[in-house]
Design a protein around this motif. Structure first.
Motif, PDB file in Angstrom:
ATOM      1  N   ASP A  48      52.871  51.897  27.811  1.00 26.85           N
ATOM      2  CA  ASP A  48      52.294  52.831  28.771  1.00 26.85           C
ATOM      3  C   ASP A  48      52.402  54.238  28.178  1.00 26.85           C
ATOM      4  OD1 ASP A  48      52.477  53.113  32.347  1.00 26.85           O
ATOM      5  OD2 ASP A  48      51.655  54.543  30.932  1.00 26.85           O
ATOM      6  N   ILE A  49      51.270  54.913  28.025  1.00 31.16           N
ATOM      7  CA  ILE A  49      51.234  56.225  27.371  1.00 31.16           C
ATOM      8  C   ILE A  49      51.192  57.388  28.351  1.00 31.16           C
ATOM      9  CG2 ILE A  49      50.177  55.315  25.273  1.00 31.16           C
ATOM     10  CD1 ILE A  49      47.505  56.596  26.337  1.00 31.16           C
ATOM     11  N   LYS A  50      51.360  57.105  29.654  1.00 29.22           N
ATOM     12  CA  LYS A  50      51.207  58.173  30.644  1.00 29.22           C
ATOM     13  C   LYS A  50      52.148  59.353  30.384  1.00 29.22           C
ATOM     14  CE  LYS A  50      51.145  59.416  35.431  1.00 29.22           C
ATOM     15  NZ  LYS A  50      51.393  59.049  36.808  1.00 29.22           N
ATOM     16  N   SER A  51      53.449  59.101  30.251  1.00 26.84           N
ATOM     17  CA  SER A  51      54.377  60.222  30.051  1.00 26.84           C
ATOM     18  C   SER A  51      54.136  60.900  28.710  1.00 26.84           C
ATOM     19  CB  SER A  51      55.830  59.776  30.179  1.00 26.84           C
ATOM     20  OG  SER A  51      56.165  58.890  29.155  1.00 26.84           O
ATOM     21  N   LEU A  52      53.795  60.121  27.702  1.00 16.69           N
ATOM     22  CA  LEU A  52      53.483  60.681  26.391  1.00 16.69           C
ATOM     23  C   LEU A  52      52.284  61.614  26.496  1.00 16.69           C
ATOM     24  CD1 LEU A  52      53.825  60.417  23.188  1.00 16.69           C
ATOM     25  CD2 LEU A  52      51.900  58.852  23.397  1.00 16.69           C
ATOM     26  N   PHE A  53      51.257  61.158  27.181  1.00 14.06           N
ATOM     27  CA  PHE A  53      50.001  61.894  27.288  1.00 14.06           C
ATOM     28  C   PHE A  53      50.133  63.172  28.106  1.00 14.06           C
ATOM     29  CE2 PHE A  53      45.587  62.625  28.499  1.00 14.06           C
ATOM     30  CZ  PHE A  53      44.924  62.335  27.324  1.00 14.06           C
ATOM     31  N   PHE A  54      50.940  63.118  29.156  1.00 15.89           N
ATOM     32  CA  PHE A  54      51.022  64.263  30.062  1.00 15.89           C
ATOM     33  C   PHE A  54      52.257  65.148  29.875  1.00 15.89           C
ATOM     34  CE2 PHE A  54      48.167  61.383  32.342  1.00 15.89           C
ATOM     35  CZ  PHE A  54      47.093  62.237  32.504  1.00 15.89           C
ATOM     36  N   ARG A  55      53.351  64.594  29.340  1.00 18.09           N
ATOM     37  CA  ARG A  55      54.577  65.395  29.247  1.00 18.09           C
ATOM     38  C   ARG A  55      55.053  65.642  27.824  1.00 18.09           C
ATOM     39  NH1 ARG A  55      57.907  62.009  33.228  1.00 18.09           N
ATOM     40  NH2 ARG A  55      56.049  61.357  34.287  1.00 18.09           N
ATOM     41  N   ILE A  56      55.147  64.606  27.042  1.00 19.72           N
ATOM     42  CA  ILE A  56      55.714  64.736  25.701  1.00 19.72           C
ATOM     43  C   ILE A  56      54.772  65.503  24.782  1.00 19.72           C
ATOM     44  CG2 ILE A  56      56.572  63.482  23.699  1.00 19.72           C
ATOM     45  CD1 ILE A  56      57.420  61.250  25.711  1.00 19.72           C
ATOM     46  N   TYR A  57      53.512  65.116  24.764  1.00 24.69           N
ATOM     47  CA  TYR A  57      52.477  65.818  24.003  1.00 24.69           C
ATOM     48  C   TYR A  57      51.350  66.156  24.976  1.00 24.69           C
ATOM     49  CZ  TYR A  57      54.818  63.905  19.900  1.00 24.69           C
ATOM     50  OH  TYR A  57      55.745  63.571  18.953  1.00 24.69           O
ATOM     51  N   PRO A  58      51.497  67.240  25.741  1.00 26.38           N
ATOM     52  CA  PRO A  58      50.483  67.550  26.757  1.00 26.38           C
ATOM     53  C   PRO A  58      49.079  67.649  26.157  1.00 26.38           C
ATOM     54  CG  PRO A  58      52.397  68.969  26.997  1.00 26.38           C
ATOM     55  CD  PRO A  58      52.563  68.229  25.691  1.00 26.38           C
ATOM     56  N   HIS A  59      48.146  66.985  26.817  1.00 24.72           N
ATOM     57  CA  HIS A  59      46.752  66.961  26.392  1.00 24.72           C
ATOM     58  C   HIS A  59      45.904  67.718  27.406  1.00 24.72           C
ATOM     59  CE1 HIS A  59      48.333  63.671  23.969  1.00 24.72           C
ATOM     60  NE2 HIS A  59      47.211  63.644  23.285  1.00 24.72           N
ATOM     61  N   SER A  60      44.749  68.136  26.983  1.00 21.53           N
ATOM     62  CA  SER A  60      43.821  68.871  27.853  1.00 21.53           C
ATOM     63  C   SER A  60      43.120  67.928  28.821  1.00 21.53           C
ATOM     64  CB  SER A  60      42.762  69.577  26.999  1.00 21.53           C
ATOM     65  OG  SER A  60      41.926  68.606  26.392  1.00 21.53           O
ATOM     66  N   ASN A  61      42.469  68.506  29.827  1.00 22.18           N
ATOM     67  CA  ASN A  61      41.660  67.717  30.749  1.00 22.18           C
ATOM     68  C   ASN A  61      40.530  67.025  30.002  1.00 22.18           C
ATOM     69  OD1 ASN A  61      43.205  68.373  32.951  1.00 22.18           O
ATOM     70  ND2 ASN A  61      41.911  70.094  33.552  1.00 22.18           N
ATOM     71  N   LYS A  62      39.974  67.700  29.004  1.00 24.62           N
ATOM     72  CA  LYS A  62      38.903  67.110  28.205  1.00 24.62           C
ATOM     73  C   LYS A  62      39.412  65.864  27.479  1.00 24.62           C
ATOM     74  CE  LYS A  62      35.534  67.995  24.591  1.00 24.62           C
ATOM     75  NZ  LYS A  62      35.029  68.908  23.591  1.00 24.62           N
ATOM     76  N   ALA A  63      40.625  65.923  26.955  1.00 25.22           N
ATOM     77  CA  ALA A  63      41.212  64.773  26.273  1.00 25.22           C
ATOM     78  C   ALA A  63      41.401  63.614  27.250  1.00 25.22           C
ATOM     79  CB  ALA A  63      42.537  65.148  25.627  1.00 25.22           C
ATOM     80  N   PHE A  64      41.849  63.936  28.457  1.00 23.73           N
ATOM     81  CA  PHE A  64      42.022  62.897  29.475  1.00 23.73           C
ATOM     82  C   PHE A  64      40.669  62.275  29.840  1.00 23.73           C
ATOM     83  CE2 PHE A  64      42.344  61.395  33.867  1.00 23.73           C
ATOM     84  CZ  PHE A  64      43.354  60.455  33.704  1.00 23.73           C
ATOM     85  N   ASP A  65      39.641  63.100  29.978  1.00 20.19           N
ATOM     86  CA  ASP A  65      38.299  62.582  30.276  1.00 20.19           C
ATOM     87  C   ASP A  65      37.811  61.672  29.148  1.00 20.19           C
ATOM     88  OD1 ASP A  65      38.315  63.997  32.638  1.00 20.19           O
ATOM     89  OD2 ASP A  65      37.074  65.638  31.875  1.00 20.19           O
ATOM     90  N   THR A  66      38.092  62.044  27.912  1.00 24.36           N
ATOM     91  CA  THR A  66      37.719  61.224  26.764  1.00 24.36           C
ATOM     92  C   THR A  66      38.429  59.875  26.829  1.00 24.36           C
ATOM     93  OG1 THR A  66      37.286  63.138  25.371  1.00 24.36           O
ATOM     94  CG2 THR A  66      37.763  61.070  24.240  1.00 24.36           C
ATOM     95  N   LEU A  67      39.704  59.898  27.157  1.00 18.27           N
ATOM     96  CA  LEU A  67      40.500  58.676  27.249  1.00 18.27           C
ATOM     97  C   LEU A  67      39.897  57.704  28.260  1.00 18.27           C
ATOM     98  CD1 LEU A  67      43.207  57.486  26.183  1.00 18.27           C
ATOM     99  CD2 LEU A  67      44.253  58.416  28.246  1.00 18.27           C
ATOM    100  N   GLN A  68      39.351  58.214  29.343  1.00 20.07           N
ATOM    101  CA  GLN A  68      38.785  57.368  30.395  1.00 20.07           C
ATOM    102  C   GLN A  68      37.635  56.502  29.895  1.00 20.07           C
ATOM    103  OE1 GLN A  68      40.564  57.297  33.365  1.00 20.07           O
ATOM    104  NE2 GLN A  68      41.763  58.547  31.955  1.00 20.07           N
ATOM    105  N   ARG A  69      36.966  56.941  28.854  1.00 22.03           N
ATOM    106  CA  ARG A  69      35.843  56.167  28.301  1.00 22.03           C
ATOM    107  C   ARG A  69      36.286  54.874  27.629  1.00 22.03           C
ATOM    108  NH1 ARG A  69      32.938  60.477  24.740  1.00 22.03           N
ATOM    109  NH2 ARG A  69      34.268  62.077  25.595  1.00 22.03           N
TER     110      ARG A  69
END
Length: 102
Positions: A48-69
């Motif tokens: 599960d990459i949730k904490s990595l994505f949002f806390r450990i290495y914060p990503h932009s909203n654009k990066a999150f939108d890209t991930l959704q694809r």
């Protein structure tokens, strides 16, 4: 479907699967365009990459939108432990161009 299913699927089809809370993501076609390259993704396969994505290495909203694809399935009950998670079957598109790469 279980986490075990996705692990076998990833191995047999040479797909790069991660989880983000209750989503199953196939990053196979994304790994070559990720700014951190494959070294930033491979250690987290089948995790599960949730904490990595949002806390450990914060990503932009654009990066999150890209991930959704790259969603290819959904975990029915993300409150269970990762060994007990069940997922609804999704369609993971594309073929891996990373055959033999670790």
């Amino acid at each position: 479907l279980t986490i075990g299913y996705w692990a076998a699927y990833a191995k047999n089809k040479k797909r790069l699967i991660v989880f983000c809370e209750d989503d199953v993501l196939d990053l196979t076609d994304f790994v070559n365009i990720h700014p951190g390259g494959d070294k930033a993704i491979y250690p987290y396969l089948l995790h599960d990459i949730k904490s990595l994505f949002f806390r450990i290495y914060p990503h932009s909203n654009k990066a999150f939108d890209t991930l959704q694809r790259y969603k290819c399935g959904r975990i029915k009950d993300h409150r269970k432990t990762s060994q007990d998670k069940t997922v609804t079957k999704g369609i993971c598109k594309g073929k891996s161009n990373l055959a033999g790469k670790k």
